[in-house]
Design a protein around this motif. Structure first.
Motif, PDB file in Angstrom:
ATOM      1  N   ALA A 121       0.843  -1.199   0.000  1.00  0.00           N
ATOM      2  CA  ALA A 121       0.000   0.000   0.000  1.00  0.00           C
ATOM      3  C   ALA A 121       0.877   1.248   0.000  1.00  0.00           C
ATOM      4  N   GLN A 122       0.374   2.302  -0.632  1.00  0.00           N
ATOM      5  CA  GLN A 122       1.051   3.603  -0.617  1.00  0.00           C
ATOM      6  C   GLN A 122       0.045   4.671  -0.245  1.00  0.00           C
ATOM      7  N   LEU A 123       0.381   5.489   0.762  1.00  0.00           N
ATOM      8  CA  LEU A 123      -0.533   6.488   1.303  1.00  0.00           C
ATOM      9  C   LEU A 123      -0.142   7.871   0.806  1.00  0.00           C
ATOM     10  N   GLU A 124      -1.129   8.612   0.300  1.00  0.00           N
ATOM     11  CA  GLU A 124      -0.914   9.970  -0.199  1.00  0.00           C
ATOM     12  C   GLU A 124      -1.701  10.954   0.663  1.00  0.00           C
ATOM     13  N   PHE A 125      -1.122  12.151   0.855  1.00  0.00           N
ATOM     14  CA  PHE A 125      -1.726  13.150   1.726  1.00  0.00           C
ATOM     15  C   PHE A 125      -1.903  14.478   0.985  1.00  0.00           C
ATOM     16  N   GLY A 126      -2.925  15.237   1.400  1.00  0.00           N
ATOM     17  CA  GLY A 126      -3.175  16.549   0.827  1.00  0.00           C
ATOM     18  C   GLY A 126      -2.295  17.601   1.466  1.00  0.00           C
ATOM     19  N   GLN A 133      -5.707   9.468  -0.255  1.00  0.00           N
ATOM     20  CA  GLN A 133      -5.722   8.324  -1.171  1.00  0.00           C
ATOM     21  C   GLN A 133      -4.791   7.228  -0.673  1.00  0.00           C
ATOM     22  N   ILE A 134      -5.222   5.973  -0.828  1.00  0.00           N
ATOM     23  CA  ILE A 134      -4.353   4.826  -0.561  1.00  0.00           C
ATOM     24  C   ILE A 134      -4.425   3.884  -1.759  1.00  0.00           C
ATOM     25  N   ILE A 147     -10.185   6.257  -2.266  1.00  0.00           N
ATOM     26  CA  ILE A 147     -10.213   7.717  -2.168  1.00  0.00           C
ATOM     27  C   ILE A 147     -10.947   8.092  -0.886  1.00  0.00           C
ATOM     28  N   TYR A 148     -10.270   8.869  -0.040  1.00  0.00           N
ATOM     29  CA  TYR A 148     -10.802   9.166   1.288  1.00  0.00           C
ATOM     30  C   TYR A 148     -11.496  10.521   1.341  1.00  0.00           C
ATOM     31  N   SER A 156     -14.924   6.493  -2.193  1.00  0.00           N
ATOM     32  CA  SER A 156     -14.904   5.910  -3.530  1.00  0.00           C
ATOM     33  C   SER A 156     -13.686   5.011  -3.673  1.00  0.00           C
ATOM     34  N   ALA A 157     -13.775   4.069  -4.599  1.00  0.00           N
ATOM     35  CA  ALA A 157     -12.639   3.194  -4.897  1.00  0.00           C
ATOM     36  C   ALA A 157     -12.618   2.898  -6.388  1.00  0.00           C
ATOM     37  N   ILE A 158     -11.424   2.952  -6.972  1.00  0.00           N
ATOM     38  CA  ILE A 158     -11.241   2.611  -8.380  1.00  0.00           C
ATOM     39  C   ILE A 158     -10.599   1.225  -8.444  1.00  0.00           C
ATOM     40  N   ILE A 159     -11.231   0.319  -9.170  1.00  0.00           N
ATOM     41  CA  ILE A 159     -10.744  -1.052  -9.284  1.00  0.00           C
ATOM     42  C   ILE A 159      -9.955  -1.190 -10.586  1.00  0.00           C
ATOM     43  N   TYR A 160      -8.738  -1.751 -10.480  1.00  0.00           N
ATOM     44  CA  TYR A 160      -7.846  -1.885 -11.630  1.00  0.00           C
ATOM     45  C   TYR A 160      -7.682  -3.346 -12.040  1.00  0.00           C
TER      46      TYR A 160
END
Length: 531
Positions: A121-126, A133-134, A147-148, A156-160
């Motif tokens: 997992a990779q965590l992104e911050f504003g 986002q994770i 998406i948090y 929301s979540a995007i499935i790849y």
């Protein structure tokens, strides 16, 4: 009540433009609607609300950055997510349900979750430090992007699949999916076990409305249906102030027939040749533009058939004191956006010669473009021009991140750097830059509204190619039609403090027409004329 419908979108998508904190800003958050809401919010001019059509999980942080955190709003995607809370919530990624024995690696930019030595997992911050986002990994590929929402849940979540997005789910606060948007053909499926949305106009609890269909051809249809339900709950006397944007124009025009509307035109966000835009113009009760140029264009289209067209700048003026007089050099801001290459070359040569009589002058090439490579290209172009014409190209040496030039230090000591680049994407950075300038020069055909208003606020003389409502020849600036006349203007303002002071006084007087009080008065006139 005034209902603002903003155009706060990521390019041409139904979602916000939130960025990771470590990325260079690629856009400015300021626009006409931001200013209009600030005016109404701070001056309590009229009762108002905001209608957000796009997916905006970090909307509370956005409002906070604009200084209007408590602004009332309705969100289409909040209706879908069944989220009725309006408050941001502080939460930690440690509160999430991680696999036991997960290790967290803290890099300078992101946090990486490791399990048995593998990244999963990779965590992104504003920019406010909030988790936005994770990305969840399977092997080396992203499998799910969560998406948090800034209220503390996965909205929301995007499935790849094989590194390509397949579909995007939108969730309730407890994790139940509500709608699913497929990327291949953009169709939308509704969860049959949760086939409703909630309309909440500030009353608890909100009203449950069943979706009309189980499948829609696009997310536009879903947004249109919810928007239609929302406006049906409003008073017939409400006025809709619409930020013109090609993405939402059809949704709005389909649902606001017969309603009272004000259309707001800002910069390059619209297309006057678009049939839908023309339809909305014909239906509008009032049209507001950000500049006199845009106002005149629309008036030319309608002639005398539409009298309710007015120019109200989204930028207000205030008397601010610059610090150029405190500096040991004289900074000259030169706007380069939309400037043809041949004119850029002429300016470089004019300043190279001017430096021979004024070694205190420094040129700051000013750009609002976000292209990270642009400063390097501008200085490289300047060096080519200087070298080709027999000048020392080291006057345009490039600085690195440490503030020293890319060449050796001893080379810096031999040659004085005279050309710099100021890349100011957002208004805060631009304001800090403008505060230091002794003179503003913009000889491109495109009017930089923010630059001109800021120059008026700071009392800085301006040199432009066309007179505008903010720059008057012989008062707070000069109109220069020929480049060969520029050296005289430079000498006029930079060799005499008296001429500079006179221009500053005139700038402040012109600014009295665009203060916050005057803008509020103009908006009151618009709304009261509609009734």
């Amino acid at each position: 009540m005034v209902i603002f419908i903003p155009a706060w979108y990521k390019k041409n998508e139904w979602c916000e433009n939130e960025q990771n904190w470590h990325e260079r800003k690629m856009h400015t958050e300021f626009d006409d609607t931001v200013k209009q809401i600030q005016l109404y919010h701070r001056n309590k001019a009229f009762e108002y609300s905001i209608c957000v059509l796009g997916f905006s999980p970090n909307f509370r942080h956005f409002l906070h950055r604009q200084g209007v955190y408590k602004a009332p709003y309705f969100s289409v995607f909040d209706a879908i997510n069944e989220c009725e809370s309006k408050r941001a919530r502080v939460f930690s990624f440690h509160d999430l349900d991680w696999i036991p024995n997960t290790e967290f690696l803290y890099t300078p930019f992101v946090i990486v979750a490791m399990f048995h030595g593998r990244k999963y997992a990779q965590l992104e911050f504003g920019e406010d430090g909030n988790l936005i986002q994770i990305d969840m990994y399977e092997g080396d590929s992203v499998a799910i992007r969560n998406i948090y929402d800034d209220r503390g849940f996965v909205s929301s979540a995007i499935i790849y699949s094989e590194n390509a997005p397949v579909y995007q789910d939108y969730y309730t606060e407890n994790g139940t999916w509500k709608i699913r948007v497929f990327f291949d053909d953009n169709h939308v499926e509704i969860n049959p076990e949760r086939n409703f949305y909630i309309i909440n106009l500030g009353k608890e609890p909100g009203e449950k409305i069943t979706f009309k269909k189980n499948r829609y051809e696009s997310i536009d249809e879903v947004i249109s249906e919810i928007f239609n339900t929302f406006i049906s709950r409003l008073s017939e006397n409400d006025i809709f102030c619409i930020a013109m944007h090609n993405l939402h124009n059809k949704v709005i025009s389909d649902n606001l027939k017969g309603r009272r509307t004000v259309l707001s035109f800002f910069e390059k966000r619209y297309n006057l040749e678009d049939k839908l835009t023309m339809l909305m113009l014909n239906r509008a009760n009032y049209i507001v533009t950000d500049s006199k140029i845009s106002c005149d264009k629309i008036k030319d289209i309608f002639g005398d058939n539409h009298n309710n067209i007015v120019n109200i700048t989204p930028f207000d003026t205030r008397k601010e004191i610059g610090i150029s007089g405190q500096l040991t050099v004289q900074k000259i801001l030169v706007a380069v956006d939309n400037l043809p290459p041949e004119n850029f070359e002429k300016l470089v040569l004019i300043f190279a010669k001017y430096f021979e009589e004024n070694d205190k002058a420094r040129v700051c090439f000013f750009t609002r473009e976000a292209d990270i490579a642009l400063p390097g290209r501008l200085l490289a172009h300047a060096r080519q021009v200087l070298e080709k014409n027999g000048y020392d190209s080291r006057m345009a040496l490039e600085e690195n991140d440490n503030g020293t030039t890319e060449n050796a230090v001893d080379e810096m000591e031999e040659a004085q750097v005279m050309f710099f680049v100021e890349q100011c994407v957002d208004e805060l950075t631009a304001s800090k830059c403008i505060r230091e300038q002794r003179l503003i020069i913009n000889l491109s055909d495109a009017v930089n509204l923010y630059l001109q208003i800021s120059g008026v606020s700071f009392g800085i003389p301006q040199v432009v190619s066309e007179e505008s409502q903010y720059v008057k020849h012989g008062l707070n600036g000069q109109i220069v039609k020929r480049f060969e006349d520029l050296p005289k203007v430079l000498t006029y303002y930079l060799s005499s403090l008296n001429n500079w002071n006179n221009a500053m006084i005139q700038a402040y007087e012109i600014g009295e027409n665009y203060t916050t009080r005057r803008l509020v008065e103009k908006w009151k006139e618009v709304l009261e004329s509609i009734g």
